[in-house]
Design an enzyme around this catalytic site. Structure first.
Site, PDB file in Angstrom:
ATOM      1  N   THR A 147       0.812  -1.211   0.000  1.00  0.00           N
ATOM      2  CA  THR A 147       0.000   0.000   0.000  1.00  0.00           C
ATOM      3  C   THR A 147       0.852   1.271   0.000  1.00  0.00           C
ATOM      4  O   THR A 147       1.894   1.339   0.643  1.00  0.00           O
ATOM      5  CB  THR A 147      -0.899  -0.005   1.253  1.00  0.00           C
ATOM      6  N   GLY A 186       2.757  -3.024   7.978  1.00  0.00           N
ATOM      7  CA  GLY A 186       3.022  -3.323   9.380  1.00  0.00           C
ATOM      8  C   GLY A 186       4.501  -3.514   9.642  1.00  0.00           C
ATOM      9  O   GLY A 186       5.225  -4.012   8.784  1.00  0.00           O
ATOM     10  N   GLU A 431      -6.558  -5.594   3.132  1.00  0.00           N
ATOM     11  CA  GLU A 431      -6.530  -6.770   2.242  1.00  0.00           C
ATOM     12  C   GLU A 431      -7.748  -6.807   1.321  1.00  0.00           C
ATOM     13  O   GLU A 431      -8.351  -7.847   1.087  1.00  0.00           O
ATOM     14  CB  GLU A 431      -6.418  -8.068   3.052  1.00  0.00           C
TER      15      GLU A 431
END
Lengths: 685, 685
Positions: A147, A186, A431
């Site tokens: 992303t 993350g 997702e």
């Protein structure tokens, strides 16, 4: 030793009222007594290391925590869970944390949930041999960067580039714009050492679109970012604050050509590009991750409803329905309360059973893929996409409803519920944003019908569409909207075949109606799609709800007759009938708008629901106990297994640092009093 | 001076496309140009004091804040707003904070939102003369203590006692049990000096039930709790962390007998108790507070949808509907996006107009009450209860949906949305839990029908029930469930009379059906109520939605023809028709289950909705601009008025303290690296 008071007494009594052996159901949920015992031991070790075993102590997350301290706690938990998995050779925390959040909530969790699976699916044998041992032993800490600030679900739009430098045989990773900043991955803020990076492959002047590259982010010596890489944290989020979702910019960062993951597509030294043997092979990672999400949100919804069930069992409020009882009455007695709670319990099980089917289909896909057969990928991709959209929305709404069932107390962080709600609601977005996924499901359904129209066969798991094709299409291809009323009455609605036929009728009617609307539209395709988008989404959803009910039926049918099987059968009926009659049920209107069900039949169903609720009520505590949550994993003063809610809540509250500090100053929060309160009191206004 | 980039260009273009003058609508929303200008000046002063005026700087709330710092910020904001109201003689922040949360979110806000109104409604003239000047000038900081650890909505169950001591002419305030601990009242942790306390009045051996007492909580000299009072904070909550919702226990605390609020009930020195002249007089405070809540949540929903509208205007993602455009497309173009956003805009206006009617009815009630006429109290009490339940749920769901419309970015605290969602969702619980309120509305409706059956007249505002009485009751009192189909087609559904007749038919059918079910039940009353509770709630909700639509119609009808009036009329149709056809609409099934509307009519309505959406789309930005939110009051990187989303988001992110600190250490978060990451990397696992 549990204390004895009114609340623990109520809890004990409720627990003893169950009609089945909770442990039997726990073993069913987790896959056998052996796994249950090993899981329990793993939780006990990790909770010991993280010092969360004893509930007399205020959990650290509810003390004064700022951004940095929240991350510290995540590092501590994450390290304990990651190392326990290696030391004791289990995968319990590979996909979910000891708090039941997806492992991307741990600063070490991307290694197991994304980094290793991506290498396994997308790397060459040589690359696997090099990277997997490093990742599996924790010698590197992996992440996954896709992303960007300007691009999320629309992966094809990502802007980061990886340009082949023929001279040095390297790729140059670069962020050409502000919006190409990697944003959200993350663990990249301060935890990971390496990351797989999605970037546009550029060879010469040609753009081959997004491909995956292994990039070292930080020095293994001292943790400093590698040259040309800027890394940072995104700050506080609704939840997931134990990890450092971050941003990354690349300024001409060089990696060896051989660090492109070349298990599928490949680039040779002279710049020759070899296409992936199967266009959708790279989707397999996504299918896998969505499968993991579906399973995880079943547990997250179960956590929330476990807390609500326990609190509602011991919280006494008001004089019963209609306010006429002689003494105060437990919340659970009120219809609106146990209706909402039992309905959400049924949804948690519905999601769990769906995840089992989705898992099994994925395992079969992987078996076929290793033989070079990718034919079921479209079905799998769509099943996982649709179930992901449905289960995450269901779990997020259900967790928030469970929180609201706990009234004001559910608003306190110490209830544990705000954190659970905030973490599960994230899954509706990441997702694959749900509204995008629903449209993918719709597109797949319409393609199946196109195939049927061409007289060819479709994926066998979709065969029910063939019946719809026969039923809903006339020779002239117009949709027959004639009502075909259901003829069931009264307790016939408890029959799974009747339930499934209602869900099936609705799904087929909606899917074929919107298919016809789209295909017969005179608008340009994009405008036609936009015009009908809400109906496309409704049809896709009806299809998935039909599948969910069919999975619920098949998983309960295969169980041998037993007390817990009978309870699960009731839950299945509750799930089916409240999907139709629950006031908050999405799209419920589509069950009746064509006259398939009458007002009298809806009343029959509501009567069945009332009977089911009465039968299930004594089992509510056992149905939530069965998920086997530790007190530390719920981290909730309201959800204490022993029911000792009020004493725990007051004890934790008195331990909150602002109170401890004030107590050292004669009960005054000195800074606040001196700087703001006193000046107002003394002002001449 | 706004920067010029792709995002600000898109925003500017969207803003210029509006069909009406935004300022005209702003004046309508706030009550005139004079008020708009005075409000703007007040916000500017307070934002200057609180140093939140300039958006180049990371808002303090998004920096590393722990419990104590969050409270500090609330004290700073709260002081600035409270003093501005006194200094400039306005009430803009009496009920809502400069961030548009109810004023109970300010440590100084209970004084204006609860303490002063309660004194005005419940105190004697003498008590008013003493306490009001102190409170209004800020010489004391007032709070209001009702909820206990064990008792919320069920006020009659509270346990705190106030026992008359004849010898000393005092009341002794006492907490007899753990569950009697006052728990939740705003500002009592560390901010208030005095509080009105609800306690059971005990004279001799007789318990007269809950009454109000003025109690000093803290020394005005040094802020220490008064003898016998333990005070503390409840710790972190989902939102409202700027104030110190707290707990209080009383150990034989003495107050003069004359500090009982005796405007209605009274106790003389010899212990003689004089009853309140009107049993429900004490409900007036509750009606007032709920009226305030309804108005506030309109603004909170508007805040959330303002951010979603602005972000969706500048965020480009994907290749349009059906993925076929040649360039990336703004989110707002997608049907699912503008459907959700415009629907929520229509709901924000629906709530606002409802609050206007509710306000006007309350003002009329107060006028009548001063003349000793309390006859409209039951109607007002129920109108406020029903609108409170409906509007808070609508606003909470709509704010969360608006947040989800912003994808992953909406999950960041810096988006402002998590804080707005978390603060508005609180209103679904406090001042009467919504499920309890719905049942109160039901009870009132059934009483009205009982009155009609007895041949008497009911509150004139409820007269539509009389028509239902004639229509739905046969001579034998059985409900006629025969379908009475609506005969409208196509654009006739844009006619407000048609829309209202559909809402009215549904409300009457549900109310009279459940009335008959209840009254004809052979079960004991409490069991009958429980059996039918979900239908009672559905009927109450249908009644309120009928009223909401009628208010929307009446407020738009009274406007002179103008561009903004025409836009509001479209919004009203959108509100009416999506309440029926929105997939997520609660109880939508009840519009069609009796055959009142056919599938063909629902398709007509959806066509009307599509046309309305197309007409309203160019006005979306203006319809949200009109609420006149400052950038500081939204506190959102996504909701910047100038549309400069990406630059702001990255700028704020780089200013987050964990990043600033790491930058001083070569990009490493040293504690985390050294204590947890490095040990994992170096472990021999």
């Amino acid at each position: 030793m549990a204390p004895f008071n009114r609340q623990t007494e109520l809890m004990d009594k409720a627990r003893r009222g169950a009609s089945f052996d909770t442990y039997q159901l726990t073993c069913l949920i987790h896959g056998g007594a052996d796994i249950v015992e090993r899981r329990r031991a793993a939780f006990h070790r990790v909770e010991t290391v993280a010092n969360t075993l004893h509930q007399s102590q205020l959990p650290r997350s509810y003390a004064n925590m700022d951004r940095e301290e929240a991350y510290d706690e995540g590092l501590e938990w994450g390290k304990a869970a990651f190392e326990d998995g290696i030391n004791y050779n289990h995968d319990f925390f590979d996909n979910i944390t000891p708090r039941y959040v997806l492992s991307n909530a741990s600063p070490f969790g991307l290694t197991t949930v994304m980094f290793i699976p991506t290498i396994e699916l997308q790397a060459t044998a040589e690359q696997k041999a090099y990277w997997l041992p490093l990742a599996k032993s924790g010698k590197i800490n992996g992440a996954y960067c896709q992303t960007e600030l300007g691009h999320g679900t629309f992966v094809r739009g990502i802007e980061t580039t990886a340009t082949l430098d023929f001279k040095t045989d390297e790729f140059v990773i670069h962020s050409p714009t502000l919006s190409s900043t990697k944003f959200w991955p993350g663990a990249i803020g301060f935890s990971c050492t390496h990351s797989i990076v999605l970037a546009r492959l550029i060879i010469g002047n040609k753009d081959y679109g997004p491909h995956l590259f292994m990039v070292q982010f930080r020095s293994l010596d001292d943790g400093t970012p590698m040259p040309g890489i800027e890394l940072g944290d995104l700050g506080l989020k609704m939840s997931y604050n134990g990890t450092c979702n971050g941003f990354a910019t690349f300024n001409q960062v060089r990696v060896p050509r051989t660090d492109m993951l070349m298990g599928n597509a490949a680039v040779s030294q002279d710049g020759t590009y070899t296409k992936s043997p199967h266009a959708k092979l790279s989707y397999a990672t996504l299918v896998y991750v969505r499968t993991v999400i579906i399973r995880a949100v079943a547990f997250q919804l179960a956590q929330a409803v476990t807390i609500a069930t326990r609190y509602s069992t011991v919280r006494e409020q008001g004089l019963g329905p209609n306010g006429m009882a002689s003494a105060e009455t437990a919340l659970m007695v009120y219809k609106s309360q146990h209706y909402r709670i039992l309905t959400n319990i049924s949804k948690a099980y519905a999601i769990l059973f769906s995840s089992w089917t989705c898992d099994a289909e994925y395992q079969e896909l992987r078996r076929q893929q290793t033989k070079g057969n990718h034919s079921t990928l479209p079905f799998n991709h769509n099943l996982a996409a649709g179930l992901k959209a449905w289960s995450t929305q269901t779990a997020a709404d259900g967790a928030e409803e469970s929180r609201k069932c706990c009234g004001g107390q559910g608003y306190l962080m110490t209830s544990g519920l705000p954190e659970i709600v905030a973490s599960v609601t994230a899954t509706a977005t990441f997702e694959g944003e749900n509204y995008v996924l629903w449209q993918q499901v719709g597109r797949y359904l319409f393609k199946c019908i196109d195939v049927l129209k061409a007289g060819k066969s479709i994926d066998p798991q979709m065969s029910y569409l063939s019946d719809g094709y026969d039923h809903f299409f006339c020779a002239d291809q117009a949709v027959r909207i004639t009502a075909s009323p259901c003829d069931a009455r009264r307790t016939q609605f408890l029959d799974p075949a009747v339930q499934l036929s209602i869900f099936r009728h609705r799904a087929l009617r909606l899917v074929f109606t919107i298919y016809n609307d789209l295909r017969s539209s005179t608008l340009p395709p994009a405008d036609a799609w936009n015009q009908h988008m809400m109906n496309i989404i409704a049809a896709a959803r009806a299809h998935i709800e039909y599948l969910v009910l069919s999975f619920f039926i098949s998983h309960t049918h295969t169980l041998p007759d037993s007390p817990h099987q009978r309870v699960l059968t009731r839950l299945r009926s509750l799930f089916a009938l409240t999907t139709i009659t629950n006031p908050a049920s999405i799209n419920a209107i589509t069950f009746v708008e064509d006259g398939h069900l009458s007002l009298v039949q809806l009343r029959d169903m509501k009567d069945c629901v009332n009977d089911l609720l009465a039968e299930l009520l004594p089992d509510a505590v056992a149905l939530t106990d069965a998920w086997d949550f530790t007190d530390a994993s719920l981290c909730s003063a309201l959800g204490m297994r022993d029911g000792n809610v009020y004493e725990t809540l007051m004890s934790w509250t008195r331990q909150i640092p602002i109170n401890v500090h004030a107590n050292q100053k004669k009960g005054v929060y000195e800074k606040g009093w001196k700087e703001w309160v006193e000046p107002v009191l003394r002002a001449k206004l």
